[in-house]
Design a protein around this motif. Structure first.
Motif, short mmCIF file in Angstrom:
data_model
loop_
_atom_site.label_atom_id
_atom_site.label_comp_id
_atom_site.label_asym_id
_atom_site.label_seq_id
_atom_site.Cartn_x
_atom_site.Cartn_y
_atom_site.Cartn_z
N UNK A 1 -33.31 9.28 27.36
CA UNK A 1 -32.14 9.58 26.13
C UNK A 1 -30.98 8.49 26.83
N UNK A 2 -30.12 8.58 25.92
CA UNK A 2 -29.01 7.71 25.97
C UNK A 2 -27.76 8.04 26.63
N UNK A 3 -26.97 7.50 27.35
CA UNK A 3 -25.81 7.63 27.86
C UNK A 3 -24.88 8.95 27.07
N UNK A 4 -24.80 8.64 25.86
CA UNK A 4 -24.18 9.35 25.07
C UNK A 4 -24.65 10.96 24.72
N UNK A 5 -26.21 10.83 24.73
CA UNK A 5 -26.78 12.16 24.83
C UNK A 5 -26.53 12.98 25.95
N UNK B 1 -24.02 12.37 27.87
CA UNK B 1 -22.49 13.18 27.84
C UNK B 1 -22.59 14.38 26.94
N UNK B 2 -23.06 14.34 25.82
CA UNK B 2 -23.09 15.56 24.90
C UNK B 2 -23.74 16.78 25.42
N UNK B 3 -24.72 16.54 26.20
CA UNK B 3 -25.19 17.80 27.01
C UNK B 3 -24.14 18.24 28.19
N UNK B 4 -23.61 17.40 28.64
CA UNK B 4 -22.43 17.77 29.53
C UNK B 4 -21.44 18.56 28.98
N UNK B 5 -20.77 18.00 28.04
CA UNK B 5 -19.56 18.78 27.49
C UNK B 5 -19.88 19.75 26.74
#
Length: 101
Positions: free
Chosen positions: A53-57, A59-63
Motif C-alpha cells: 500500500x502507499x504511505x497515504x493509505x 496514514x488513512x488507516x491510522x487517522x
C-alpha cells in the motif's frame, strides 16, 4: 614479506570466524531493537512493503483508527499483532460486505 599458502589460509579462517561473530552480534542487536512488549515492531516502510500500500493509505488507516500505532522518538511503529488484527478485521469486513463466509 612473504607467507605461504597454509599460513594465509589460517589467517583467513581467523578473519572469517571473527566476521561471523560480529555478524551474530549485529543480528542479535537488530532483533532486540525492534521489539516492544514482546511483539515485533514494524515501521512505515516495512508495513507499506508488507501490505503493498502507499504511505497515504497507511496514514488513512491510522487517522481513521483502523490501525493502531505507536510513536517512539518521533518515528511511527506498528506492533505485528496489531497488524495481524487489522488484516483479520479487513478480511472479515470484506466477507460481510460481499456475503462470503
Amino acid at each position: 614479506m612473504e607467507i605461504d599458502k597454509h599460513e594465509f589460509l589460517h589467517y583467513m579462517r581467523r578473519i572469517m570466524e571473527r566476521l561471523d561473530i560480529l555478524s551474530e552480534l549485529i543480528s542479535d542487536k537488530s532483533k532486540g531493537a525492534n521489539v516492544f512488549e514482546g511483539d515485533e515492531l514494524l515501521d512505515n516502510q516495512d508495513l507499506m512493503i508488507m501490505l503493498k500500500i502507499s504511505s497515504r493509505s497507511l496514514q488513512r488507516y491510522r487517522t481513521s483508527g483502523k490501525l493502531r500505532y505507536y510513536v517512539i522518538s518521533g518515528k511511527i511503529y506498528y506492533k505485528l499483532s496489531d497488524v495481524h488484527e487489522f488484516i483479520r478485521d479487513c478480511l472479515k469486513n470484506r466477507d460481510v460486505s460481499t456475503g462470503d463466509k
